[in-house]
Design a protein around this motif. Structure first.
Motif, mmCIF file in Angstrom:
data_model
loop_
_atom_site.group_PDB
_atom_site.id
_atom_site.type_symbol
_atom_site.label_atom_id
_atom_site.label_comp_id
_atom_site.label_asym_id
_atom_site.label_seq_id
_atom_site.Cartn_x
_atom_site.Cartn_y
_atom_site.Cartn_z
ATOM 1 N N SER A 197 0.743 -1.290 0.333
ATOM 2 C CA SER A 197 -0.159 0.237 -0.383
ATOM 3 C C SER A 197 0.868 1.425 -0.401
ATOM 4 N N ARG A 198 0.431 1.884 -0.829
ATOM 5 C CA ARG A 198 1.173 3.230 -0.713
ATOM 6 C C ARG A 198 1.574 3.756 0.562
ATOM 7 N N PHE A 199 0.822 4.350 1.597
ATOM 8 C CA PHE A 199 0.629 4.262 3.064
ATOM 9 C C PHE A 199 2.226 3.294 3.649
ATOM 10 N N HIS A 200 1.930 2.208 3.441
ATOM 11 C CA HIS A 200 2.849 1.171 4.196
ATOM 12 C C HIS A 200 4.532 0.919 3.630
ATOM 13 N N PHE A 201 4.358 0.959 1.848
ATOM 14 C CA PHE A 201 5.750 1.612 1.002
ATOM 15 C C PHE A 201 6.434 2.825 1.338
ATOM 16 N N ASN A 202 5.713 3.562 1.959
ATOM 17 C CA ASN A 202 6.290 5.527 1.946
ATOM 18 C C ASN A 202 7.200 5.155 3.277
ATOM 19 N N ARG A 203 6.529 3.963 4.356
ATOM 20 C CA ARG A 203 6.895 4.396 5.907
ATOM 21 C C ARG A 203 8.532 3.188 5.683
ATOM 22 N N ALA A 204 8.061 2.095 4.583
ATOM 23 C CA ALA A 204 8.866 0.880 4.655
ATOM 24 C C ALA A 204 10.715 1.671 4.381
ATOM 25 N N PHE A 205 10.597 2.111 2.413
ATOM 26 C CA PHE A 205 11.235 2.891 2.454
ATOM 27 C C PHE A 205 11.905 4.303 3.298
ATOM 28 N N LYS A 206 11.601 4.333 3.515
ATOM 29 C CA LYS A 206 12.115 5.903 4.299
ATOM 30 C C LYS A 206 13.282 4.892 5.795
ATOM 31 N N ALA A 207 12.919 3.465 6.763
ATOM 32 C CA ALA A 207 13.060 2.817 7.207
ATOM 33 C C ALA A 207 14.888 2.482 6.790
ATOM 34 N N GLU A 208 14.591 1.656 5.229
ATOM 35 C CA GLU A 208 15.712 1.103 5.033
ATOM 36 C C GLU A 208 16.274 1.829 4.475
ATOM 37 N N THR A 209 16.161 3.232 3.817
ATOM 38 C CA THR A 209 16.847 3.542 2.739
ATOM 39 C C THR A 209 17.471 4.907 3.964
ATOM 40 N N GLY A 210 16.147 5.076 4.662
ATOM 41 C CA GLY A 210 16.336 6.754 5.725
ATOM 42 C C GLY A 210 15.924 8.046 4.757
ATOM 43 N N GLU A 211 15.609 7.863 3.694
ATOM 44 C CA GLU A 211 15.055 8.921 2.498
ATOM 45 C C GLU A 211 13.385 8.263 2.075
ATOM 46 N N THR A 212 12.282 9.647 2.173
ATOM 47 C CA THR A 212 11.330 9.728 1.443
ATOM 48 C C THR A 212 11.728 9.320 -0.195
ATOM 49 N N PRO A 213 10.478 8.616 -0.649
ATOM 50 C CA PRO A 213 10.344 8.396 -1.437
ATOM 51 C C PRO A 213 10.795 9.495 -2.696
ATOM 52 N N TYR A 214 9.807 10.308 -2.367
ATOM 53 C CA TYR A 214 9.969 11.841 -2.882
ATOM 54 C C TYR A 214 11.430 12.434 -2.842
ATOM 55 N N GLN A 215 12.589 12.131 -1.752
ATOM 56 C CA GLN A 215 13.936 12.847 -1.632
ATOM 57 C C GLN A 215 15.395 12.195 -2.628
#
Length: 271
Positions: A197-215
């Motif tokens: 989901s968009r919300f789950h992906f957004n938080r998971a991406f930041k947790a893994e990379t340290g950045e938001t998808p937009y950043q």
């Protein structure tokens, strides 16, 4: 991302509003949950939420009010002689169930003129976003989801469960970004590639990379722009389009803000 004057739920079940205050409202009730950031100073006034005592604060700058759906607020005010305004985000928690991967807390009660530094930061960013002629879709969606998350945290006093994304899914997302930098990329697109989901992906991406998808997307776009500017084959306008910026002036502004040098300045230094 729907803005004032459109119905919520077209892209994300959120709507945003930023407007000056001309006259006070004596009573209001919303059919959606909403959270407002105030930039308001009163000469006099008071607000009452439910059976609580009347709140008579005068300096409301950087204060927040959260009103769940159906709750009623009554108040009166005399505005000071300044530009008073507010920014509000409206949302339907039922529509956010899939995005949050769990239910939005029903325990969050009406709160007036409270303080939360992180939520303040997000709503300030919304104020800035609403001033742009063509706000970035991915940034708007990301910011909306993170704001709703912080509303939940601010009210419940706890974080949501830690998300996760597999290495394979993350690799697919990074590859997709690099192959589509010239296109408009939304949170829907990236979440679909990851299978979340968009919300789950957004938080998971930041947790893994340290950045938001937009950043991350902005970083990759500017890196490609630096390479193209160094080659001296495309105009600045063409470079902007080649890395997904619909507006060349916004590209120039963003490039300089992020790199410390203008696109033409970089081109001259490279030559």
């Amino acid at each position: 991302m729907p803005f004032a004057g459109t119905a919520p739920g077209e892209v994300l079940p959120l709507s945003m509003l930023c407007r000056p205050l001309a006259t006070p409202s004596n009573a209001w009730q919303s059919d959606l949950h909403f959270c407002a950031l105030h930039d308001i100073v009163l000469d006099d006034g008071g607000i009452r939420a439910g059976d609580a005592a009347e709140n008579n604060q005068k300096n409301l700058r950087d204060s927040l009010t959260y009103v769940p759906r159906g709750a009623a607020v009554q108040g009166w005010s005399q505005l000071s002689q300044r530009r008073n305004s507010y920014t509000a985000i409206y949302f339907d928690p039922a529509e956010l169930h899939e995005e949050l991967d769990q239910r939005f807390s029903t325990e969050l009660g009406l709160r007036v003129y409270f303080r939360d530094p992180e939520l303040l930061m997000y709503l300030r960013r919304f104020s800035t976003l609403l001033m742009q002629d063509e706000p970035d879709e991915l940034y708007a969606e990301t910011l909306g989801l993170m704001t709703v998350l912080q509303i939940q945290k601010a009210g419940a006093g706890k974080d949501l469960k830690r998300p996760g994304i597999s290495r394979r899914a993350l690799s697919r997302v990074l590859e997709y970004v690099d192959q589509n930098l010239e296109n408009q990329i939304g949170l829907d697109d990236l979440a679909a590639v990851a299978g979340l989901s968009r919300f789950h992906f957004n938080r998971a991406f930041k947790a893994e990379t340290g950045e938001t998808p937009y950043q991350y997307l902005l970083y990759r776009r500017l890196e490609k722009a630096r390479r193209l500017l160094g080659e001296d084959a495309l105009s600045v306008e063409q470079v902007a389009a080649a890395v997904g910026f619909r507006d060349a002036s916004y590209f120039r502004k963003t490039f300089k803000a992020r790199t410390g040098i203008s696109p033409l300045g970089l081109r001259k230094s490279a030559g």
